[in-house]
Design an enzyme around this catalytic site. Structure first.
Site, PDB file in Angstrom:
ATOM      1  N   THR A  93      -3.258   1.470  -4.534  1.00  0.00           N
ATOM      2  CA  THR A  93      -3.284   2.935  -4.630  1.00  0.00           C
ATOM      3  C   THR A  93      -1.981   3.388  -5.291  1.00  0.00           C
ATOM      4  O   THR A  93      -1.103   3.918  -4.626  1.00  0.00           O
ATOM      5  CB  THR A  93      -3.423   3.598  -3.239  1.00  0.00           C
ATOM      6  OG1 THR A  93      -2.414   3.048  -2.371  1.00  0.00           O
ATOM      7  CG2 THR A  93      -4.777   3.374  -2.634  1.00  0.00           C
ATOM      8  N   LYS A 230      -0.357   5.662   9.247  1.00  0.00           N
ATOM      9  CA  LYS A 230       0.136   4.655   8.304  1.00  0.00           C
ATOM     10  C   LYS A 230       1.234   5.231   7.405  1.00  0.00           C
ATOM     11  O   LYS A 230       2.336   4.704   7.300  1.00  0.00           O
ATOM     12  CB  LYS A 230      -1.036   4.139   7.464  1.00  0.00           C
ATOM     13  CG  LYS A 230      -0.665   3.477   6.171  1.00  0.00           C
ATOM     14  CD  LYS A 230      -0.010   2.145   6.396  1.00  0.00           C
ATOM     15  CE  LYS A 230       0.731   1.691   5.168  1.00  0.00           C
ATOM     16  NZ  LYS A 230       1.226   0.367   5.219  1.00  0.00           N
ATOM     17  N   CYS A 286       5.692   0.446  -1.495  1.00  0.00           N
ATOM     18  CA  CYS A 286       5.210   1.288  -0.388  1.00  0.00           C
ATOM     19  C   CYS A 286       6.055   2.526  -0.108  1.00  0.00           C
ATOM     20  O   CYS A 286       5.556   3.637  -0.187  1.00  0.00           O
ATOM     21  CB  CYS A 286       5.091   0.436   0.874  1.00  0.00           C
ATOM     22  SG  CYS A 286       4.054  -0.997   0.596  1.00  0.00           S
ATOM     23  N   LYS A 289       6.254   5.336  -2.810  1.00  0.00           N
ATOM     24  CA  LYS A 289       4.917   5.891  -3.023  1.00  0.00           C
ATOM     25  C   LYS A 289       4.444   6.682  -1.793  1.00  0.00           C
ATOM     26  O   LYS A 289       3.843   7.745  -1.922  1.00  0.00           O
ATOM     27  CB  LYS A 289       3.982   4.703  -3.287  1.00  0.00           C
ATOM     28  CG  LYS A 289       2.536   5.011  -3.423  1.00  0.00           C
ATOM     29  CD  LYS A 289       1.802   3.789  -3.936  1.00  0.00           C
ATOM     30  CE  LYS A 289       1.541   2.741  -2.861  1.00  0.00           C
ATOM     31  NZ  LYS A 289       0.503   3.087  -1.899  1.00  0.00           N
TER      32      LYS A 289
HETATM   33  C1  UGA Z   1       6.952  -1.504   4.363  1.00  0.00           C
HETATM   34  C2  UGA Z   1       6.840  -1.338   5.879  1.00  0.00           C
HETATM   35  O1  UGA Z   1       8.027  -1.811   6.520  1.00  0.00           O
HETATM   36  C3  UGA Z   1       5.614  -2.091   6.428  1.00  0.00           C
HETATM   37  O2  UGA Z   1       5.492  -1.826   7.818  1.00  0.00           O
HETATM   38  C4  UGA Z   1       4.365  -1.600   5.676  1.00  0.00           C
HETATM   39  O3  UGA Z   1       3.197  -2.295   6.097  1.00  0.00           O
HETATM   40  C5  UGA Z   1       4.549  -1.838   4.191  1.00  0.00           C
HETATM   41  O4  UGA Z   1       5.725  -1.102   3.748  1.00  0.00           O
HETATM   42  C6  UGA Z   1       3.315  -1.333   3.480  1.00  0.00           C
HETATM   43  O5  UGA Z   1       3.047  -0.123   3.533  1.00  0.00           O
HETATM   44  O6  UGA Z   1       2.550  -2.149   2.947  1.00  0.00           O
HETATM   45  P1  UGA Z   1       7.847  -3.447   2.740  1.00  0.00           P
HETATM   46  O7  UGA Z   1       7.756  -2.403   1.670  1.00  0.00           O
HETATM   47  O8  UGA Z   1       7.253  -4.786   2.527  1.00  0.00           O
HETATM   48  O9  UGA Z   1       7.198  -2.898   4.109  1.00  0.00           O
HETATM   49  O10 UGA Z   1       9.407  -3.708   3.028  1.00  0.00           O
HETATM   50  P2  UGA Z   1      10.479  -3.188   4.082  1.00  0.00           P
HETATM   51  O11 UGA Z   1      10.990  -4.330   4.852  1.00  0.00           O
HETATM   52  O12 UGA Z   1       9.995  -2.037   4.853  1.00  0.00           O
HETATM   53  O13 UGA Z   1      11.650  -2.697   3.106  1.00  0.00           O
HETATM   54  C7  UGA Z   1      11.458  -1.595   2.213  1.00  0.00           C
HETATM   55  C8  UGA Z   1      12.746  -1.301   1.480  1.00  0.00           C
HETATM   56  O14 UGA Z   1      13.707  -0.728   2.359  1.00  0.00           O
HETATM   57  C9  UGA Z   1      13.430  -2.507   0.848  1.00  0.00           C
HETATM   58  O15 UGA Z   1      13.865  -2.169  -0.454  1.00  0.00           O
HETATM   59  C10 UGA Z   1      14.603  -2.793   1.765  1.00  0.00           C
HETATM   60  O16 UGA Z   1      15.684  -3.415   1.097  1.00  0.00           O
HETATM   61  C11 UGA Z   1      14.968  -1.364   2.191  1.00  0.00           C
HETATM   62  N1  UGA Z   1      15.680  -1.293   3.488  1.00  0.00           N
HETATM   63  C12 UGA Z   1      15.105  -1.731   4.627  1.00  0.00           C
HETATM   64  C13 UGA Z   1      16.945  -0.713   3.520  1.00  0.00           C
HETATM   65  O17 UGA Z   1      17.498  -0.279   2.484  1.00  0.00           O
HETATM   66  N2  UGA Z   1      17.589  -0.604   4.732  1.00  0.00           N
HETATM   67  C14 UGA Z   1      17.024  -1.030   5.882  1.00  0.00           C
HETATM   68  O18 UGA Z   1      17.674  -0.882   6.960  1.00  0.00           O
HETATM   69  C15 UGA Z   1      15.763  -1.621   5.836  1.00  0.00           C
END
Ligand code: UGA
Length: 461
Positions: A93, A230, A286, A289
């Protein structure tokens, strides 16, 4: 593998990050699974028992399922759907230029399913869709005369820890008006949970004894609540990150360390330390978006979600903010033509995914604003065909950390892969021509870096 599910057939539509992981797990939990994918390269990979992206533990599960015949890759709705009891939609999406979600793949796959599904089949929506989408798909099914149940089934796995998150989830959510449909979707997940110890053992995933018996919360909600849950979950995590990043800027100005601040406030169980790590901002397929999608949903219903606009603006500012700190530190010395190493390209560690990666923004700014000569390394991101398209074409992609760091004036850590965190700091010092480490992930200890004779710049410290 147990035989109790052999009569149940599942189709997973879309072999993206969520679809491939789900298909692999369902097939390893005893179901017959069709992975329905129209992209020929992704389909060819599935048929070889491989994933098109890097995710730890995934390939052994795919390979076992494909060779045992429990996972079948196909691009034919006609082959997969008529047999299937439960159909999971995991199509992409992407966002439209105005920030709303592009639902063309969601509706296209629903239309195909309406054409081929048997009476009583259940359509489980795992794609992230704006609240109010399910009601339109139910309408589509009715108009097509298809007697199919509809369940919103949001996915919460993270890339990089996708298998663990799916085997030891915090919660499993089904949202729909039919109890029977909700139950049959939940039964699929219960089966995965029943098989999780065997699956973890097979791939060699170590599970801490303290959490091994943790059970997920099974939540049954309305369809609209599940849809909104979600997007709101992702938006709230993004909000935590942007909050930490704004406090980081204040910490820089006031002479505090944001890591100490967040460690302290994270001790409060009402707040929790997770997703409070300041740095170069969030990326991926994710958060950016879903934040803009939530803003769009708000506008559709006449609600102005200014708080989410602020989250997005704060996030967008972070790569530039990091480089402003560098410019200030250089105090007039130009980086034009000088070698800068960027370590990490993926949007986070543990994945090869480069969608909306802040690392790519950093590279762009280094090249376009500071005219630096950028060498970039990532342990996984550049192995798959096409991934380098996300990186400024004037950057040089290198195969080893050493190639990037050799004779570099500055090293920027843009993704916190363990390899960079554990790389001996003396080796950074030996390889580099200059002496500045820019830690965009706040993942190194400033004291250790300084003790090695290097200068350190982090975010908010
Ligand atoms: C995110 C959600 O955490 C999942 O629960 C969800 O299922 C998924 O999106 C989705 O909608 O499919 P994801 O995008 O794989 O998961 O990665 P995250 O671990 O959430 O990290 C996202 C971003 O935030 C990364 O760029 C990471 O470096 C950054 N981040 C994360 C930070 O800058 N600081 C933090 O403390 C944590």
């Amino acid at each position: 593998m147990s035989t109790d599910n052999l009569l149940k057939t599942i189709t997973v539509i879309g072999s993206g990050y969520v679809g491939v992981t789900s298909a692999a797990l369902f097939a390893n939990a005893g179901f017959k699974v069709y992975a329905l994918e129209i992209n020929p390269k992704r389909l060819a990979a599935i048929k070889r028992g491989k994933s098109f992206f890097y995710e730890e533990y995934l390939n052994p599960l795919l390979s076992r399922a494909v060779s045992s015949g429990s996972l079948v890759g196909t691009d034919s709705y006609e082959q997969a759907i008529p047999d299937s009891d439960v159909i999971f939609s995991c199509v992409g999406t992407p966002d439209n230029p105005d920030g709303s979600s592009n639902l063309s793949y969601v509706f296209a796959s629903a239309r195909e399913v309406a054409q081929y599904a048997k009476k009583g089949a259940v359509f489980a929506q795992k794609s992230t869709v704006p609240v109010g989408t399910g009601i339109e798909i139910e309408q589509l099914f009715r108009e097509a005369g298809a007697d199919i149940g509809y369940v919103s089934n949001p996915e919460f796995l993270r890339e990089g820890t996708a298998l663990f998150d799916s085997l030891w989830p915090d919660r499993l959510v089904v949202g729909g008006s039919s109890d029977v449909a909700n139950k049959s979707v939940m039964a699929v997940y219960k089966s995965v949970i029943d098989h999780r110890n065997d699956i973890a053992k097979f791939v060699g995933m170590e599970i801490d004894a303290a959490i091994r018996d943790n059970q997920p919360r099974y939540l049954s909600t309305s369809r609209n609540s599940a849809e909104l849950m979600k997007v709101s979950a992702n938006a709230f995590l993004a909000l935590k990150i942007s909050f930490a990043n704004s406090i980081a800027k204040l910490a820089d100005a006031a002479g505090a360390d944001v890591v100490e601040v967040m460690d302290g406030i994270g001790c409060d169980t009402r707040i929790n330390r997770a997703f409070l790590s300041a740095g170069r901002g969030y990326g991926g397929g994710c958060f950016p978006k879903d934040v803009s999608g939530l803003i769009s949903s708000g506008l559709k219903y006449g609600i102005d979600l200014q708080i989410m606009q602020a989250v997005s603006t704060e996030n967008e500012s972070m790569p530039g903010y990091l480089l402003e700190k560098v410019v200030k530190h250089l105090n007039g010395t130009s980086l034009a033509g000088k070698k800068v190493a960027v370590l990490g390209a993926a949007f986070k560690a543990g994945t090869s995914d480069m969608r909306r990666s802040p690392a790519a923004r950093i590279v762009d700014l280094l090249i376009s604003k500071l005219e630096a000569n950028v060498y970039i390394h990532d342990p996984e991101a550049f192995k798959e065909e096409g991934f380098d398209a996300e990186i400024n074409r004037n950057a040089t992609i290198v195969a080893t950390t050493e190639d990037a760091m050799k004779q570099a004036e500055i090293v920027v850590i843009a993704t916190d892969w363990n390899h960079y965190k554990s790389y001996p700091i003396e080796s950074y010092a030996e390889l580099m021509a200059g002496n500045l480490i820019v830690d965009g992930m706040n993942c190194l200890d400033p004291k250790t870096v300084r003790a090695a004779g290097l200068n350190y710049i982090g975010v908010g410290r």
